[in-house]
Design an enzyme around this catalytic site. Structure first.
Site, PDB file in Angstrom:
ATOM      1  N   SER A  67      19.192  31.445  97.552  1.00  0.00           N
ATOM      2  CA  SER A  67      18.219  32.161  96.712  1.00  0.00           C
ATOM      3  C   SER A  67      18.129  31.660  95.279  1.00  0.00           C
ATOM      4  O   SER A  67      17.236  32.081  94.544  1.00  0.00           O
ATOM      5  CB  SER A  67      18.528  33.656  96.691  1.00  0.00           C
ATOM      6  OG  SER A  67      18.203  34.211  97.930  1.00  0.00           O
ATOM      7  N   LYS A  70      14.900  30.280  94.255  1.00  0.00           N
ATOM      8  CA  LYS A  70      13.780  31.165  93.932  1.00  0.00           C
ATOM      9  C   LYS A  70      13.414  31.128  92.442  1.00  0.00           C
ATOM     10  O   LYS A  70      12.292  31.459  92.062  1.00  0.00           O
ATOM     11  CB  LYS A  70      14.101  32.593  94.389  1.00  0.00           C
ATOM     12  CG  LYS A  70      14.281  32.665  95.916  1.00  0.00           C
ATOM     13  CD  LYS A  70      14.836  33.992  96.391  1.00  0.00           C
ATOM     14  CE  LYS A  70      15.040  33.972  97.913  1.00  0.00           C
ATOM     15  NZ  LYS A  70      15.642  35.228  98.408  1.00  0.00           N
ATOM     16  N   TYR A 194       9.914  28.217 103.030  1.00  0.00           N
ATOM     17  CA  TYR A 194      10.944  29.097 102.437  1.00  0.00           C
ATOM     18  C   TYR A 194      12.350  28.737 102.944  1.00  0.00           C
ATOM     19  O   TYR A 194      13.280  28.554 102.152  1.00  0.00           O
ATOM     20  CB  TYR A 194      10.592  30.560 102.769  1.00  0.00           C
ATOM     21  CG  TYR A 194      11.669  31.543 102.400  1.00  0.00           C
ATOM     22  CD1 TYR A 194      11.807  32.004 101.097  1.00  0.00           C
ATOM     23  CD2 TYR A 194      12.575  32.012 103.360  1.00  0.00           C
ATOM     24  CE1 TYR A 194      12.810  32.906 100.753  1.00  0.00           C
ATOM     25  CE2 TYR A 194      13.583  32.908 103.026  1.00  0.00           C
ATOM     26  CZ  TYR A 194      13.690  33.347 101.721  1.00  0.00           C
ATOM     27  OH  TYR A 194      14.704  34.221 101.383  1.00  0.00           O
ATOM     28  N   TYR A 246      19.940  41.343  92.831  1.00  0.00           N
ATOM     29  CA  TYR A 246      19.544  42.426  93.746  1.00  0.00           C
ATOM     30  C   TYR A 246      20.103  43.753  93.265  1.00  0.00           C
ATOM     31  O   TYR A 246      20.022  44.062  92.080  1.00  0.00           O
ATOM     32  CB  TYR A 246      19.978  42.098  95.190  1.00  0.00           C
ATOM     33  CG  TYR A 246      19.705  40.671  95.544  1.00  0.00           C
ATOM     34  CD1 TYR A 246      18.397  40.223  95.641  1.00  0.00           C
ATOM     35  CD2 TYR A 246      20.727  39.747  95.701  1.00  0.00           C
ATOM     36  CE1 TYR A 246      18.110  38.903  95.928  1.00  0.00           C
ATOM     37  CE2 TYR A 246      20.463  38.428  95.993  1.00  0.00           C
ATOM     38  CZ  TYR A 246      19.152  38.009  96.106  1.00  0.00           C
ATOM     39  OH  TYR A 246      18.887  36.714  96.380  1.00  0.00           O
ATOM     40  N   VAL A 264      23.222  33.348  98.639  1.00  0.00           N
ATOM     41  CA  VAL A 264      24.255  33.687  99.621  1.00  0.00           C
ATOM     42  C   VAL A 264      25.134  32.499 100.010  1.00  0.00           C
ATOM     43  O   VAL A 264      26.094  32.664 100.749  1.00  0.00           O
ATOM     44  CB  VAL A 264      23.699  34.357 100.910  1.00  0.00           C
ATOM     45  CG1 VAL A 264      23.260  35.774 100.656  1.00  0.00           C
ATOM     46  CG2 VAL A 264      22.613  33.529 101.559  1.00  0.00           C
TER      47      VAL A 264
HETATM   48  N1  GLN Z   1      17.741  32.174 102.785  1.00  0.00           N
HETATM   49  C1  GLN Z   1      18.411  33.428 102.544  1.00  0.00           C
HETATM   50  C2  GLN Z   1      17.682  34.554 103.241  1.00  0.00           C
HETATM   51  O1  GLN Z   1      16.483  34.532 103.256  1.00  0.00           O
HETATM   52  C3  GLN Z   1      18.497  33.658 101.074  1.00  0.00           C
HETATM   53  C4  GLN Z   1      19.177  34.977 100.718  1.00  0.00           C
HETATM   54  C5  GLN Z   1      20.009  34.899  99.474  1.00  0.00           C
HETATM   55  O2  GLN Z   1      20.473  33.840  99.053  1.00  0.00           O
HETATM   56  N2  GLN Z   1      20.285  36.041  98.914  1.00  0.00           N
HETATM   57  O3  GLN Z   1      18.271  35.468 103.760  1.00  0.00           O
END
Ligand code: GLN
Length: 312
Positions: A67, A70, A194, A246, A264
């Site tokens: 993520s 992003k 994505y 988050y 993650v």
């Molecule tokens: N690719 C992961 C997902 O969509 C990214 C989530 C994350 O890093 N928090 O679940």
């Protein structure tokens, strides 16, 4: 008179402290390929305002940025469509998990912010419109290579394929948004891009380099080239501070006090505006899906360097 602590010494000390800690959090397993990560890893890289790099532990080992990508897709999307982006994604903290679906129904398919999964999928879709998935993925990868001054950055295809096979929640989120007209492109195209940008692999050093423009009012300090204008850099930092972790964003602001974005894969990119671009990596996560030791290391770093944006 007090002297500023030596940055490399502080980074070395923190890496050593983190290496010894028994509490390491839990590696993500819902993307099977990520379950292979070694929880004993720890890396930290810091670039200061003068461009000096301090690093410790496994700072040169690539990991799945997930993520954290992003931040860069948000930057690209704002560059392509500007403030029109905010018609299909909000900018409020969600207080929910990164992959939550409940809020989407109440809010008519408009995700709360660009960093929860639904929001990031909507952002990816905005970049994709009018282009082919392969072109857009190339643009995202080249953007990161440009920011980090490093053409060796690649996508870990095994991670992308693993998520493509198992990412049913993301498929649900995308389809749900499609029902509200928030997703313009075929869902599998948007998700393909994505999953692949989440699977970009970078080291802490590369990531800290890529984040430099956010500490320098939008400019790449080595070239002087403006990546975004100062106002946009400030706003991206604001969204990182309020939404980058988050439902753990409040705790991160309270303890670390910097704009930050987690993934993650166990990485965190944090920005001390005017002072440093910081990347940390430890694969074990806390219950909110944020790197457990990564957060602790950043808390120690900002405390020892006096870098919290709330410190005055
Ligand atoms: N690719 C992961 C997902 O969509 C990214 C989530 C994350 O890093 N928090 O679940």
């Amino acid at each position: 008179m007090t002297y500023a602590p030596d940055l490399q010494q502080v980074v070395t000390e923190i890496a050593e402290e983190m290496r010894k800690r028994p509490d390491r959090g839990d590696v993500a397993t819902y993307i099977p390929e990520l379950a292979r990560a070694d929880p004993s890893k720890f890396g930290l890289a810091v670039i200061d305002a003068q461009g000096r790099v301090a690093s410790g532990g496994d700072a040169d080992e690539p990991f799945s940025i997930q993520s954290i990508s992003k931040v860069f897709t948000l930057t690209l999307a704002l560059g392509r469509i500007g403030d029109r982006l905010w018609r299909r994604v909000g900018r409020e903290p969600s207080g929910s998990t990164f992959n939550s679906i409940v809020q989407l129904e109440y809010e008519k398919g408009i995700p709360r912010n660009p960093f929860i999964n639904a929001g990031a999928i909507a952002v990816t879709d905005a970049i994709l419109s009018g282009h082919k998935p392969r072109e857009v993925l190339g643009d995202i990868l080249r953007f990161l290579q440009f920011l980090a001054d490093d053409n060796s950055i690649t996508i870990d295809e095994a991670v992308a394929a693993s998520e493509q096979r198992t990412g049913f929640r993301n498929v649900a989120l995308a389809n749900y948004m499609k029902a509200f007209g928030v997703i313009e492109n075929p869902v599998d195209y948007t998700l393909g891009v994505y999953f692949h940008h989440c699977a970009i692999a970078m080291s802490c050093r590369q990531l800290a380099l890529a984040g430099r423009f956010l500490m320098h009012q939008g400019r790449n300090p080595s070239t002087g080239f403006a990546v975004v204008n100062p106002e946009r850099a400030r706003r991206i930092n604001a969204i990182m501070l309020t939404c980058g972790h988050y439902d753990g964003s409040g705790e991160f602001a309270y303890r670390v006090g910097l704009p930050g974005k987690s993934g993650v894969g166990g990485g965190i990119l944090a920005i001390a505006p005017g002072k440093a671009s910081i990347a940390v990596w430890s694969p074990g996560l806390d219950p909110s899906g944020n790197s457990h030791l990564g957060r602790i290391a950043l808390e120690k770093l900002t405390h020892r360097m006096g870098w919290s944006v709330f410190a005055g």
